[in-house]
Design an enzyme around this catalytic site. Structure first.
Site, PDB file in Angstrom:
ATOM      1  N   SER A   7      24.064  29.336  51.327  1.00 47.64           N
ATOM      2  CA  SER A   7      22.707  29.788  51.664  1.00 47.64           C
ATOM      3  C   SER A   7      21.701  28.659  51.480  1.00 47.64           C
ATOM      4  O   SER A   7      20.871  28.390  52.363  1.00 47.64           O
ATOM      5  CB  SER A   7      22.298  30.961  50.764  1.00 47.64           C
TER       6      SER A   7
ATOM      7  N   ARG B 201      14.377  28.498  46.850  1.00 44.43           N
ATOM      8  CA  ARG B 201      14.629  29.801  46.202  1.00 44.43           C
ATOM      9  C   ARG B 201      13.748  30.894  46.814  1.00 44.43           C
ATOM     10  O   ARG B 201      14.174  32.029  47.004  1.00 44.43           O
ATOM     11  CB  ARG B 201      14.305  29.718  44.713  1.00 44.43           C
TER      12      ARG B 201
ATOM     13  N   HIS C 184      14.943  31.749  50.222  1.00 43.49           N
ATOM     14  CA  HIS C 184      16.187  32.508  50.069  1.00 43.49           C
ATOM     15  C   HIS C 184      15.898  33.994  49.855  1.00 43.49           C
ATOM     16  O   HIS C 184      16.556  34.863  50.446  1.00 43.49           O
ATOM     17  CB  HIS C 184      16.963  31.928  48.874  1.00 43.49           C
TER      18      HIS C 184
END
Lengths: 210, 210
Positions: B17, B40, B43
């Site tokens: 990812s 992050r 994500h």
């Protein structure tokens, strides 16, 4: 001194938000109930473009609402989803369950060679029949639910397939929509999804209207 | 029988990812630490386009990380934010506090004529100095925090200004970035934001690297 000009009344904020979303979002392909659901989900995302990825099985809203009214538990793959459900909206004081921290889950994850998000579904099997399952985080949980249904697991009343992300999320939701083993579903196609939209969907299903 | 082809290993999913996000997202305007934070947050959102709305004060990452290492509490405006923080990542077993359900909050909300999200900040004042404040849901909470800072409230070490939505969200984040009363901040400009990106930001700040 700075003066901050903003609306301080929660209900007024909701009403204005929903009006903006309805004005900016093409809801024409949805039924009235589905449109309410879509508005809530867009509201949680902050992104009107999200609505084009919503895909609702025609029986989804009625199946999920009927199950909740009948007292069905809500099984969630992530604590954030569970904690986003507004308990006061639930029609039958429904249980909201996430089993990530169930003591059985890590051992099951090792046994099945999958994530804890997937493994926790084994903790739900006894009460899976007629439940509402909300997958808002982990594609592995949605894929594994499909594997269990393929292999004869009890059928939920409705499945919210809304994991977010870049690896497996789109594929898991496509798989659910392609074959949900007869269970009415809602999915957000592609990468979008997540705990906020999933919890918003549950909150919409819990009580008709906005 | 359907066969489902997907990655079942959590760490492998994370790594893939993050690689996809780095390949698809323009991170050139960020420092290395800020880029980790941005990855992050993307994500959590499932949307690489979100990164263009991230705006980090140059001292934000170091201020927030320093505070967390020193044991600062994390104050969150929503339970979903608090429940998205991975406790095991926190460097000093930091407290994670949301005061929406504090018994004082409804009465304060009535007194100040604002939402419970805003009113709960009064429960934080004793420990606000040096804390990390994460607003991931309610623009009213961010506006009210700014009003309190304007009027001399103790200063947090860092503010995450990431409320989501259509009414006041963009304006509250612009106001923070325009005058944060000297507190380093991170904002997501515009309508995007929410508990998932906010919790992801906290989890990134809690432990360097991905």
């Amino acid at each position: 001194m700075s003066e901050y000009d903003y609306i301080r009344d929660g209900n007024a904020i909701y009403e204005k938000s929903f009006a903006i979303i309805r004005a900016e979002t093409d809801l024409s392909r949805f039924s009235e109930d589905e449109a309410d659901l879509a508005v809530r989900m867009v509201h949680a995302s902050g992104y009107v473009g999200a609505a084009e990825f919503f895909d609702f099985h025609p029986d989804f809203v009625s199946a999920a609402r009927g199950a909740l009214k009948a007292g069905a538990p809500i099984f969630c793959d992530a604590n954030m989803v569970a904690h986003g459900v507004t308990r006061a909206r639930l029609p039958a004081n429904n249980e909201v369950i996430c089993s990530l921290t169930d003591p059985r889950t890590p051992e099951i994850a090792r046994e099945i060679g999958n994530t804890r998000s997937a493994a926790q579904i084994h903790c739900w099997l006894d009460r899976l029949a007629g439940s509402v399952v909300a997958i808002g985080n982990a594609p592995t949980a949605l894929f594994y639910l499909l594997e269990l249904l393929r292999d004869g697991a009890p059928k939920p009343a409705a499945i919210l397939g809304m994991p977010v992300g870049f690896v497996g999320a789109a594929e898991s939701k496509d798989a659910l929509a392609e074959n949900s083993y007869g269970v009415p579903y809602a999915v957000i196609r592609g990468r979008l999804g997540g705990s906020a939209m999933t919890a918003a969907a549950l909150n919409s299903l819990a009580r008709p209207g906005l």
